[in-house]
Structures are given as C-alpha cells and as structure tokens.
Design a protein around this motif. Structure first.
Motif, PDB file in Angstrom:
ATOM      1  N   ARG A 256       0.834  -1.214   0.000  1.00  0.00           N
ATOM      2  CA  ARG A 256       0.000   0.000   0.000  1.00  0.00           C
ATOM      3  C   ARG A 256       0.864   1.258   0.000  1.00  0.00           C
ATOM      4  O   ARG A 256       0.536   2.233  -0.662  1.00  0.00           O
ATOM      5  CB  ARG A 256      -0.943   0.006   1.200  1.00  0.00           C
ATOM      6  N   MET A 257       1.978   1.225   0.741  1.00  0.00           N
ATOM      7  CA  MET A 257       2.892   2.371   0.718  1.00  0.00           C
ATOM      8  C   MET A 257       3.508   2.542  -0.669  1.00  0.00           C
ATOM      9  O   MET A 257       3.582   3.661  -1.190  1.00  0.00           O
ATOM     10  CB  MET A 257       3.997   2.205   1.772  1.00  0.00           C
ATOM     11  N   VAL A 258       3.931   1.434  -1.265  1.00  0.00           N
ATOM     12  CA  VAL A 258       4.510   1.475  -2.614  1.00  0.00           C
ATOM     13  C   VAL A 258       3.480   2.014  -3.599  1.00  0.00           C
ATOM     14  O   VAL A 258       3.780   2.869  -4.434  1.00  0.00           O
ATOM     15  CB  VAL A 258       5.007   0.075  -3.038  1.00  0.00           C
ATOM     16  N   GLU A 259       2.264   1.530  -3.483  1.00  0.00           N
ATOM     17  CA  GLU A 259       1.190   1.957  -4.392  1.00  0.00           C
ATOM     18  C   GLU A 259       0.946   3.458  -4.284  1.00  0.00           C
ATOM     19  O   GLU A 259       0.780   4.147  -5.292  1.00  0.00           O
ATOM     20  CB  GLU A 259      -0.088   1.175  -4.076  1.00  0.00           C
ATOM     21  N   SER A 260       0.935   3.976  -3.073  1.00  0.00           N
ATOM     22  CA  SER A 260       0.718   5.409  -2.876  1.00  0.00           C
ATOM     23  C   SER A 260       1.837   6.229  -3.509  1.00  0.00           C
ATOM     24  O   SER A 260       1.577   7.245  -4.166  1.00  0.00           O
ATOM     25  CB  SER A 260       0.618   5.709  -1.376  1.00  0.00           C
ATOM     26  N   ILE A 261       3.070   5.798  -3.340  1.00  0.00           N
ATOM     27  CA  ILE A 261       4.209   6.509  -3.933  1.00  0.00           C
ATOM     28  C   ILE A 261       4.130   6.473  -5.452  1.00  0.00           C
ATOM     29  O   ILE A 261       4.309   7.495  -6.124  1.00  0.00           O
ATOM     30  CB  ILE A 261       5.537   5.897  -3.431  1.00  0.00           C
ATOM     31  N   ILE A 262       3.852   5.302  -5.999  1.00  0.00           N
ATOM     32  CA  ILE A 262       3.798   5.158  -7.458  1.00  0.00           C
ATOM     33  C   ILE A 262       2.657   5.975  -8.047  1.00  0.00           C
ATOM     34  O   ILE A 262       2.822   6.656  -9.056  1.00  0.00           O
ATOM     35  CB  ILE A 262       3.663   3.669  -7.847  1.00  0.00           C
ATOM     36  N   ARG A 263       1.496   5.953  -7.410  1.00  0.00           N
ATOM     37  CA  ARG A 263       0.367   6.733  -7.931  1.00  0.00           C
ATOM     38  C   ARG A 263       0.651   8.229  -7.865  1.00  0.00           C
ATOM     39  O   ARG A 263       0.292   8.961  -8.780  1.00  0.00           O
ATOM     40  CB  ARG A 263      -0.906   6.400  -7.154  1.00  0.00           C
ATOM     41  N   GLY A 264       1.285   8.671  -6.796  1.00  0.00           N
ATOM     42  CA  GLY A 264       1.629  10.089  -6.692  1.00  0.00           C
ATOM     43  C   GLY A 264       2.589  10.513  -7.789  1.00  0.00           C
ATOM     44  O   GLY A 264       2.429  11.566  -8.409  1.00  0.00           O
ATOM     45  N   ARG A 265       3.595   9.692  -8.073  1.00  0.00           N
ATOM     46  CA  ARG A 265       4.561   9.992  -9.128  1.00  0.00           C
ATOM     47  C   ARG A 265       3.877   9.993 -10.494  1.00  0.00           C
ATOM     48  O   ARG A 265       4.068  10.893 -11.299  1.00  0.00           O
ATOM     49  CB  ARG A 265       5.679   8.954  -9.104  1.00  0.00           C
ATOM     50  N   THR A 266       3.071   8.966 -10.747  1.00  0.00           N
ATOM     51  CA  THR A 266       2.367   8.873 -12.025  1.00  0.00           C
ATOM     52  C   THR A 266       1.435  10.060 -12.213  1.00  0.00           C
ATOM     53  O   THR A 266       1.401  10.667 -13.286  1.00  0.00           O
ATOM     54  CB  THR A 266       1.566   7.558 -12.095  1.00  0.00           C
ATOM     55  N   TRP A 267       0.677  10.405 -11.178  1.00  0.00           N
ATOM     56  CA  TRP A 267      -0.282  11.509 -11.283  1.00  0.00           C
ATOM     57  C   TRP A 267       0.436  12.834 -11.519  1.00  0.00           C
ATOM     58  O   TRP A 267      -0.051  13.691 -12.233  1.00  0.00           O
ATOM     59  CB  TRP A 267      -1.159  11.560 -10.041  1.00  0.00           C
ATOM     60  N   GLY A 268       1.621  12.985 -10.925  1.00  0.00           N
ATOM     61  CA  GLY A 268       2.414  14.193 -11.170  1.00  0.00           C
ATOM     62  C   GLY A 268       2.835  14.297 -12.624  1.00  0.00           C
ATOM     63  O   GLY A 268       2.762  15.382 -13.231  1.00  0.00           O
ATOM     64  N   LEU A 269       3.254  13.190 -13.227  1.00  0.00           N
ATOM     65  CA  LEU A 269       3.650  13.200 -14.640  1.00  0.00           C
ATOM     66  C   LEU A 269       2.444  13.427 -15.545  1.00  0.00           C
ATOM     67  O   LEU A 269       2.538  14.128 -16.553  1.00  0.00           O
ATOM     68  CB  LEU A 269       4.356  11.891 -15.006  1.00  0.00           C
ATOM     69  N   VAL A 270       1.313  12.842 -15.177  1.00  0.00           N
ATOM     70  CA  VAL A 270       0.090  13.072 -15.958  1.00  0.00           C
ATOM     71  C   VAL A 270      -0.297  14.544 -15.868  1.00  0.00           C
ATOM     72  O   VAL A 270      -0.683  15.158 -16.868  1.00  0.00           O
ATOM     73  CB  VAL A 270      -1.062  12.158 -15.461  1.00  0.00           C
ATOM     74  N   GLY A 271      -0.163  15.144 -14.689  1.00  0.00           N
ATOM     75  CA  GLY A 271      -0.510  16.549 -14.502  1.00  0.00           C
ATOM     76  C   GLY A 271       0.378  17.487 -15.300  1.00  0.00           C
ATOM     77  O   GLY A 271      -0.053  18.578 -15.687  1.00  0.00           O
ATOM     78  N   GLU A 272       1.623  17.094 -15.579  1.00  0.00           N
ATOM     79  CA  GLU A 272       2.510  17.928 -16.386  1.00  0.00           C
ATOM     80  C   GLU A 272       2.074  17.985 -17.835  1.00  0.00           C
ATOM     81  O   GLU A 272       2.287  18.990 -18.512  1.00  0.00           O
ATOM     82  CB  GLU A 272       3.948  17.391 -16.323  1.00  0.00           C
ATOM     83  N   ARG A 273       1.488  16.919 -18.327  1.00  0.00           N
ATOM     84  CA  ARG A 273       1.125  16.843 -19.743  1.00  0.00           C
ATOM     85  C   ARG A 273      -0.365  17.005 -19.994  1.00  0.00           C
ATOM     86  O   ARG A 273      -0.775  17.364 -21.091  1.00  0.00           O
ATOM     87  CB  ARG A 273       1.560  15.482 -20.309  1.00  0.00           C
ATOM     88  N   CYS A 274      -1.167  16.693 -19.016  1.00  0.00           N
ATOM     89  CA  CYS A 274      -2.620  16.776 -19.138  1.00  0.00           C
ATOM     90  C   CYS A 274      -3.132  17.670 -18.010  1.00  0.00           C
ATOM     91  O   CYS A 274      -2.459  17.863 -17.016  1.00  0.00           O
ATOM     92  CB  CYS A 274      -3.266  15.400 -18.976  1.00  0.00           C
ATOM     93  N   ASP A 275      -4.333  18.134 -18.167  1.00  0.00           N
ATOM     94  CA  ASP A 275      -4.933  18.934 -17.099  1.00  0.00           C
ATOM     95  C   ASP A 275      -5.564  17.979 -16.093  1.00  0.00           C
ATOM     96  O   ASP A 275      -6.458  17.207 -16.431  1.00  0.00           O
ATOM     97  CB  ASP A 275      -5.990  19.874 -17.678  1.00  0.00           C
ATOM     98  N   ASN A 276      -5.054  18.009 -14.857  1.00  0.00           N
ATOM     99  CA  ASN A 276      -5.669  17.150 -13.841  1.00  0.00           C
ATOM    100  C   ASN A 276      -6.552  17.960 -12.897  1.00  0.00           C
ATOM    101  O   ASN A 276      -6.960  17.474 -11.860  1.00  0.00           O
ATOM    102  CB  ASN A 276      -4.618  16.336 -13.081  1.00  0.00           C
TER     103      ASN A 276
END
Length: 194
Positions: free
Chosen positions: A155-175
C-alpha cells in the motif's frame, strides 16, 4: 494504449501465494505506471494541428515531444480506459488481501508446528549466566501476519507510485489541480464507478 493485465480471481489462496500476488502488482505497475512517459507520448499524434502556426518557425529548437501538452480528449480517454482501471484492479486486490490478512486462517499448514515451538519455548529453563543466548526465541509469523506486513508495504509502494504517475500526468494533461485519490474517487462515482 497500454493493455493492463487481467485482474486475478480473488481467493485466499491467491493472497497467500506471495509470488503470484507480487507478480500481478509488478506487471500491472510496469504496464501503466512505470511506462507513463511512453504511454503519454503515444497520445501525441504528430501533424494533427489543422493549421500552420507561423510562430513555430521563430523557435530555434522545437519543444521536445515529452514537453508538449496532450489533447484533453486523449488524456481523458487514457485516464478513463487505462490509468484508473489499472489502479482500481490493484486496489481491489490490495483490499481483498488485506481482508484475508485480518481474518482467521483455519488452513494454516504451520499452525501446529508453531504451537509446538511456542510450547517448547515456554518450558525451556533459561539461565542467562550459563548461556546468554538461551533466552533467544524468535517465533515464526503466521501466514496472515506475513500477508498483513506485505499489504502494508504494498500500500505504501502503491501510494508513492500513484503520486509519481499523477504528477507526470498533470505535467502533460490537465488534472484540475486534484490529487490522485480525489480523481480516482470521482472516476469511481462516474463512468467507471463500482
């Protein structure tokens, strides 16, 4: 677009098979989250602008593909069809296995062995003056305790990975300035809702 792996059939046997459980999580993360930059780059279709932009010739070097904004519709479809379903399938597995970890395990094959070892440890006479190591006893974790520890880590790993992924998505897409938890909850209530 990336194809996410099929969610496994959720059974206690699957959860206690830590190799299968970790493999599913690893493959699912590798398919979408670990390759998020490539997945986002695949959404950019070259030459889709309908008109020539004269200001494009004033730039010395064109903006690299990994910095170009992505069409809002393509981003929305990627989130709706690939990203959020992948996250949801992993959430389902983690939630189910966390429930298995907190339930009694009548089929634990090592239960009797642990009981015998615990009994021997209680009966042992300890004289630390003669043998300072005689008091050492390390009880073995039950399957459910080991699974609970694995679920906390995952669950800790999942939270870190989702945060990183969402940050990259936010750079290219409007989140929309939302965090990944809020966006995933909105998706659950909306079209992908469960």
């Amino acid at each position: 677009m990336s194809r996410t792996p099929e969610p496994p059939s959720l059974t206690p046997r699957f959860c206690f098979n830590q190799t299968a459980l970790r493999d599913f999580l690893r493959i699912s993360r590798g398919t979408v989250d670990d390759t998020i930059s490539q997945n986002l780059n695949a959404l950019v279709t070259p030459g889709t602008s309908s008109t020539f932009d004269p200001t494009s010739t004033t730039e010395r070097t064109p903006r690299p593909i990994y910095r170009r904004p992505i069409d809002a519709h393509a981003c929305g479809e990627f989130k709706k069809r690939v990203l959020f379903p992948s996250w949801q399938s992993r959430s389902d597995v983690l939630n189910y296995c966390a429930g298995v970890a907190t339930s009694p395990d009548p089929e634990d094959p090592d239960h009797v062995l642990r009981e015998v070892e615990d009994g021997k440890a209680r009966e042992r006479i300890v004289d630390e003056r003669l043998d300072p190591y005689s008091a050492r006893y390390f009880p073995q974790d039950s399957r459910t305790e080991a699974l609970a520890g694995l679920m906390r880590n995952e669950r800790m790993v999942e939270s870190i990975i989702r945060g990183r992924t969402w940050g990259l998505v936010g750079e290219r897409c409007d989140n929309g300035g939302r965090g990944f938890e809020e966006a995933l909850d909105e998706w659950r209530r909306g079209e992908g809702g469960r």
